[in-house]
Design a protein around this motif. Structure first.
Motif, PDB file in Angstrom:
ATOM      1  N   CYS A 233       1.459  11.521  -2.519  1.00 26.20           N
ATOM      2  CA  CYS A 233       2.445  10.470  -2.258  1.00 26.20           C
ATOM      3  C   CYS A 233       2.481  10.079  -0.783  1.00 26.20           C
ATOM      4  CB  CYS A 233       3.837  10.910  -2.709  1.00 26.20           C
ATOM      5  SG  CYS A 233       4.048  10.887  -4.486  1.00 26.20           S
ATOM      6  N   ALA A 234       2.190  11.027   0.100  1.00 30.18           N
ATOM      7  CA  ALA A 234       2.167  10.722   1.531  1.00 30.18           C
ATOM      8  C   ALA A 234       0.939   9.895   1.898  1.00 30.18           C
ATOM      9  CB  ALA A 234       2.196  12.013   2.346  1.00 30.18           C
ATOM     10  N   VAL A 235      -0.198  10.214   1.307  1.00 24.74           N
ATOM     11  CA  VAL A 235      -1.443   9.524   1.643  1.00 24.74           C
ATOM     12  C   VAL A 235      -1.573   8.202   0.873  1.00 24.74           C
ATOM     13  CG1 VAL A 235      -3.956   9.702   1.575  1.00 24.74           C
ATOM     14  CG2 VAL A 235      -2.590  11.664   2.235  1.00 24.74           C
ATOM     15  N   TYR A 236      -1.212   8.212  -0.390  1.00 25.65           N
ATOM     16  CA  TYR A 236      -1.319   7.024  -1.234  1.00 25.65           C
ATOM     17  C   TYR A 236       0.063   6.672  -1.797  1.00 25.65           C
ATOM     18  CZ  TYR A 236      -6.152   8.603  -1.176  1.00 25.65           C
ATOM     19  OH  TYR A 236      -7.380   9.023  -0.781  1.00 25.65           O
ATOM     20  N   PRO A 237       0.925   5.974  -1.023  1.00 25.64           N
ATOM     21  CA  PRO A 237       2.289   5.719  -1.489  1.00 25.64           C
ATOM     22  C   PRO A 237       2.384   4.661  -2.590  1.00 25.64           C
ATOM     23  CG  PRO A 237       1.947   4.698   0.645  1.00 25.64           C
ATOM     24  CD  PRO A 237       0.717   5.496   0.335  1.00 25.64           C
ATOM     25  N   TYR A 238       1.347   3.857  -2.780  1.00 27.99           N
ATOM     26  CA  TYR A 238       1.400   2.796  -3.783  1.00 27.99           C
ATOM     27  C   TYR A 238       0.469   3.103  -4.942  1.00 27.99           C
ATOM     28  CZ  TYR A 238       3.778   0.058  -0.261  1.00 27.99           C
ATOM     29  OH  TYR A 238       4.668  -0.378   0.664  1.00 27.99           O
ATOM     30  N   LYS A 239       0.827   2.561  -6.096  1.00 29.97           N
ATOM     31  CA  LYS A 239      -0.023   2.659  -7.274  1.00 29.97           C
ATOM     32  C   LYS A 239      -0.178   1.253  -7.845  1.00 29.97           C
ATOM     33  CE  LYS A 239       3.673   3.435 -10.573  1.00 29.97           C
ATOM     34  NZ  LYS A 239       4.146   4.197 -11.680  1.00 29.97           N
ATOM     35  N   ALA A 240      -1.122   1.077  -8.735  1.00 31.04           N
ATOM     36  CA  ALA A 240      -1.326  -0.223  -9.365  1.00 31.04           C
ATOM     37  C   ALA A 240      -0.127  -0.555 -10.254  1.00 31.04           C
ATOM     38  CB  ALA A 240      -2.605  -0.220 -10.190  1.00 31.04           C
ATOM     39  N   CYS A 241       0.262  -1.797 -10.237  1.00 27.75           N
ATOM     40  CA  CYS A 241       1.393  -2.251 -11.055  1.00 27.75           C
ATOM     41  C   CYS A 241       1.050  -2.076 -12.528  1.00 27.75           C
ATOM     42  CB  CYS A 241       1.684  -3.717 -10.737  1.00 27.75           C
ATOM     43  SG  CYS A 241       3.000  -4.438 -11.730  1.00 27.75           S
ATOM     44  N   ARG A 242       1.990  -1.551 -13.299  1.00 27.72           N
ATOM     45  CA  ARG A 242       1.753  -1.328 -14.725  1.00 27.72           C
ATOM     46  C   ARG A 242       1.703  -2.635 -15.496  1.00 27.72           C
ATOM     47  NH1 ARG A 242       6.042   2.959 -16.751  1.00 27.72           N
ATOM     48  NH2 ARG A 242       6.888   0.949 -17.315  1.00 27.72           N
ATOM     49  N   SER A 243       2.476  -3.597 -15.046  1.00 25.57           N
ATOM     50  CA  SER A 243       2.586  -4.839 -15.785  1.00 25.57           C
ATOM     51  C   SER A 243       1.319  -5.692 -15.691  1.00 25.57           C
ATOM     52  CB  SER A 243       3.784  -5.623 -15.266  1.00 25.57           C
ATOM     53  OG  SER A 243       3.957  -6.804 -15.996  1.00 25.57           O
ATOM     54  N   CYS A 244       0.797  -5.862 -14.477  1.00 18.59           N
ATOM     55  CA  CYS A 244      -0.380  -6.722 -14.278  1.00 18.59           C
ATOM     56  C   CYS A 244      -1.654  -5.918 -14.064  1.00 18.59           C
ATOM     57  CB  CYS A 244      -0.151  -7.660 -13.101  1.00 18.59           C
ATOM     58  SG  CYS A 244       0.023  -6.837 -11.513  1.00 18.59           S
ATOM     59  N   ARG A 245      -1.566  -4.584 -14.144  1.00 19.94           N
ATOM     60  CA  ARG A 245      -2.697  -3.666 -13.964  1.00 19.94           C
ATOM     61  C   ARG A 245      -3.345  -3.801 -12.591  1.00 19.94           C
ATOM     62  NH1 ARG A 245      -3.916  -5.914 -19.086  1.00 19.94           N
ATOM     63  NH2 ARG A 245      -3.080  -4.613 -20.731  1.00 19.94           N
ATOM     64  N   GLY A 246      -2.540  -4.152 -11.585  1.00 20.19           N
ATOM     65  CA  GLY A 246      -3.034  -4.198 -10.219  1.00 20.19           C
ATOM     66  C   GLY A 246      -3.632  -5.529  -9.795  1.00 20.19           C
ATOM     67  N   PHE A 247      -3.622  -6.522 -10.671  1.00 19.32           N
ATOM     68  CA  PHE A 247      -4.192  -7.816 -10.305  1.00 19.32           C
ATOM     69  C   PHE A 247      -3.196  -8.689  -9.554  1.00 19.32           C
ATOM     70  CE2 PHE A 247      -6.905  -6.730 -13.974  1.00 19.32           C
ATOM     71  CZ  PHE A 247      -8.106  -6.719 -13.306  1.00 19.32           C
ATOM     72  N   GLY A 248      -1.912  -8.545  -9.837  1.00 19.08           N
ATOM     73  CA  GLY A 248      -0.883  -9.328  -9.152  1.00 19.08           C
ATOM     74  C   GLY A 248      -0.582 -10.650  -9.806  1.00 19.08           C
ATOM     75  N   HIS A 249      -1.327 -11.001 -10.825  1.00 17.56           N
ATOM     76  CA  HIS A 249      -1.092 -12.263 -11.502  1.00 17.56           C
ATOM     77  C   HIS A 249      -1.516 -12.173 -12.962  1.00 17.56           C
ATOM     78  CE1 HIS A 249      -5.292 -12.365 -10.412  1.00 17.56           C
ATOM     79  NE2 HIS A 249      -5.495 -13.337 -11.269  1.00 17.56           N
ATOM     80  N   PHE A 250      -1.083 -13.162 -13.729  1.00 17.91           N
ATOM     81  CA  PHE A 250      -1.447 -13.284 -15.132  1.00 17.91           C
ATOM     82  C   PHE A 250      -2.141 -14.614 -15.340  1.00 17.91           C
ATOM     83  CE2 PHE A 250       2.354 -10.608 -15.330  1.00 17.91           C
ATOM     84  CZ  PHE A 250       1.871  -9.549 -16.061  1.00 17.91           C
TER      85      PHE A 250
END
Length: 93
Positions: free
Chosen positions: A26-43
């Motif tokens: 969690c300290a090194v990688y605080p972010y994860k891919a969004c569950r909703s868009c699977r990390g793409f950021g858009h639909f």
């Protein structure tokens, strides 16, 4: 010597390593891919292929991990307590 003692000790040791590994992660990688868009950021729309941004991550494709969110809340609370204590000390003098 009770066999459950060694089993319990080894289980606690494994859990300690898992917990420390998650904290490090969690300290090194605080972010994860969004569950909703699977990390793409858009639909993409099925009709005409129009693009719309993800509501959950605001189009970034990343969300904060649960462990990092808990760490941030703990740090915020600790800072608020220290600030209140410092304010009380200044007012008392």
């Amino acid at each position: 010597m009770n066999p459950l003692d060694s089993l319990t000790a080894s289980f606690c040791l494994v859990m300690l390593f898992v917990t420390l590994g998650y904290i490090w992660s969690c300290a090194v990688y605080p972010y994860k891919a969004c569950r909703s868009c699977r990390g793409f950021g858009h639909f993409r729309s099925s009709i005409l292929g129009a693009i719309r941004l993800c509501r959950r991550c605001n189009g970034t494709g990343r969300t904060l991990r649960a462990g990092r969110r808990a760490y941030n809340a703990t740090v915020r609370a600790h800072r608020a307590i220290r600030k209140a204590q410092n304010r009380d000390q200044r007012d008392g003098q």
